[in-house]
Design a protein around this motif. Sequence first.
Motif, PDB file in Angstrom:
ATOM      1  N   VAL A 104       0.930  -1.567  -0.429  1.00 13.19           N
ATOM      2  CA  VAL A 104       0.457  -0.294  -0.142  1.00 13.19           C
ATOM      3  C   VAL A 104       1.136   1.093  -0.323  1.00 13.19           C
ATOM      4  O   VAL A 104       2.058   1.509   0.346  1.00 13.19           O
ATOM      5  CB  VAL A 104      -0.904   0.177   1.555  1.00 13.19           C
ATOM      6  N   TYR A 105       0.483   2.030  -0.772  1.00 14.80           N
ATOM      7  CA  TYR A 105       1.286   3.666  -0.359  1.00 14.80           C
ATOM      8  C   TYR A 105       0.755   4.519  -1.126  1.00 14.80           C
ATOM      9  O   TYR A 105      -0.374   4.580  -1.535  1.00 14.80           O
ATOM     10  CB  TYR A 105       2.319   3.664  -2.374  1.00 14.80           C
ATOM     11  N   GLY A 106       0.898   5.488   0.073  1.00 11.58           N
ATOM     12  CA  GLY A 106       0.838   7.112  -0.441  1.00 11.58           C
ATOM     13  C   GLY A 106       1.421   7.806  -1.463  1.00 11.58           C
ATOM     14  O   GLY A 106       1.741   7.388  -2.261  1.00 11.58           O
ATOM     15  N   MET A 107       0.465   8.485  -2.283  1.00  8.64           N
ATOM     16  CA  MET A 107       0.329   9.546  -3.233  1.00  8.64           C
ATOM     17  C   MET A 107       0.584  11.258  -3.174  1.00  8.64           C
ATOM     18  O   MET A 107      -0.797  11.265  -2.792  1.00  8.64           O
ATOM     19  CB  MET A 107      -0.519   8.901  -4.683  1.00  8.64           C
ATOM     20  N   TYR A 129      -2.848   4.066  -3.129  1.00 12.13           N
ATOM     21  CA  TYR A 129      -3.558   3.003  -3.306  1.00 12.13           C
ATOM     22  C   TYR A 129      -2.606   1.912  -3.053  1.00 12.13           C
ATOM     23  O   TYR A 129      -1.509   1.535  -2.204  1.00 12.13           O
ATOM     24  CB  TYR A 129      -2.830   3.811  -5.226  1.00 12.13           C
ATOM     25  N   ALA A 130      -3.151   0.277  -3.729  1.00 14.97           N
ATOM     26  CA  ALA A 130      -2.632  -0.746  -3.236  1.00 14.97           C
ATOM     27  C   ALA A 130      -1.958  -1.366  -4.653  1.00 14.97           C
ATOM     28  O   ALA A 130      -2.518  -0.666  -5.463  1.00 14.97           O
ATOM     29  CB  ALA A 130      -3.708  -1.874  -3.016  1.00 14.97           C
ATOM     30  N   ASP A 155      -0.899   3.263 -13.749  1.00 15.65           N
ATOM     31  CA  ASP A 155      -2.367   3.974 -13.279  1.00 15.65           C
ATOM     32  C   ASP A 155      -2.669   3.452 -12.102  1.00 15.65           C
ATOM     33  O   ASP A 155      -3.879   2.626 -12.052  1.00 15.65           O
ATOM     34  CB  ASP A 155      -3.130   3.194 -14.668  1.00 15.65           C
ATOM     35  N   TRP A 156      -1.759   3.608 -11.146  1.00 20.37           N
ATOM     36  CA  TRP A 156      -2.148   3.284  -9.742  1.00 20.37           C
ATOM     37  C   TRP A 156      -3.418   3.843  -9.604  1.00 20.37           C
ATOM     38  O   TRP A 156      -3.782   2.968  -8.415  1.00 20.37           O
ATOM     39  CB  TRP A 156      -0.802   4.529  -8.732  1.00 20.37           C
ATOM     40  N   TRP A 157      -4.389   4.899  -9.804  1.00 15.46           N
ATOM     41  CA  TRP A 157      -6.106   5.343  -9.015  1.00 15.46           C
ATOM     42  C   TRP A 157      -6.361   3.898  -9.767  1.00 15.46           C
ATOM     43  O   TRP A 157      -7.264   3.948  -8.896  1.00 15.46           O
ATOM     44  CB  TRP A 157      -5.766   6.892  -9.974  1.00 15.46           C
ATOM     45  N   ASP A 193     -13.495   9.904 -10.275  1.00 16.42           N
ATOM     46  CA  ASP A 193     -12.120  10.017  -9.343  1.00 16.42           C
ATOM     47  C   ASP A 193     -12.892  10.432  -7.869  1.00 16.42           C
ATOM     48  O   ASP A 193     -14.127  11.356  -8.332  1.00 16.42           O
ATOM     49  CB  ASP A 193     -12.134  11.210  -9.773  1.00 16.42           C
ATOM     50  N   GLN A 194     -11.908  10.064  -7.078  1.00 15.73           N
ATOM     51  CA  GLN A 194     -13.210  10.473  -5.488  1.00 15.73           C
ATOM     52  C   GLN A 194     -12.696  11.604  -5.019  1.00 15.73           C
ATOM     53  O   GLN A 194     -11.721  12.501  -5.185  1.00 15.73           O
ATOM     54  CB  GLN A 194     -12.922   9.717  -4.694  1.00 15.73           C
TER      55      GLN A 194
END
Length: 364
Positions: free
Chosen positions: A271-274, A308-309, A319-321, A340-341
């Motif tokens: 899991v990563y921050g962006m 994102y995971a 395309d991490w989104w 998009d959130q």
Amino acid sequence: MKTIKYIPLLALFCMVFTRCETDIEKMYVKSTNEVTPPVLKSEGFTDITIDESNINLVPMVLSWSKSDFGPDVLVEYSLEMADNASFSDAHTLTIGNNVYLKALSCTDLSKWAINYFNGLGANDLPVKVSIIMRIVATVALENPTVTIPPAKVYSNTVSVSVVPYNVPGSYPETMYMIGSDFGGWNWGSDQVAVMTPVHSFDGHFWCVRYITAGNGFKWCSKREWNGDFFSLGEDLGFYTADGNAFVEEDGMYMVYMDMTTGKISVEPAKVYGMGDCFGGWNTATYPFVTEGKTMVATTIAAGELRIYAASDIAPVGNDWWKMEFVPMDGVIVYRGAGNDQERIPVPADKKVVLDFNAETGIIE
């Protein structure tokens, strides 16, 4: 003078090492005519008419024997499909390394018949087609001692006649994971894991969960004991027994399902921050770390919270989104196949705590 004396010894060592590496290649990889080809068998139906009632069933299972390229040589298998015995214009589906079983779902067979073998006639009406299949074995590229792999070897062939079902989006739209850790085998429980669809990829689902070793689990596209399964053919990172799936060790896992290729992967969660609040927009750079049964990361600047995971078998690339989510009002909300959130602004030095089993996300 002592330095000069050591030079011939070093040269001799290099010659021996090079010779050994060459000998390893010759010793461990057989020539093509010595390789044992796989023997292919099929179980189930060989004449299948697919409709709405059976589109999610598995009518046929392929299995094959091990192909021996030499001791300790990793072998990759592929499924080759054609509508002719010469396999001209064949279509190939990579199955994996040292895998000896492939379950063929009605969804797979229907899509192959339509996409590859003219399974739709006039007015898009289904037409019966015959699909001839064989297994292709070759040395996997991961073998460090192999520089020039030998030619491919082929199994015997099996055939199946298919009348496809022409329906768009024939993969299920929902997927659930139930088990000892996920609802206590009760479909009515809120703890049953709801898997998230991967944006733009039909038949792909994922979830992150803490899983206890020895606690069984399985999947179903509906919240009921009808059509449940514990494998799609290729099991990565988990084992099966007594009709359930298991992990070897307790831990935080990414569960990724690719129904188009029959793969399920249970791998250590990533899991990563962006974005600016984590340090920038490079992928796979700002990881969350596991603390107990949660995953945490701390922001380093003010910005919009985006998370994102990732999975080793996911096709999303940069395309991490397509596997994005964000905590809103204490609850993890997944983007899934949606738009998009909503943006969640956060200041610096805030700890983000994700409890995937409870589906909570807290900003401390």
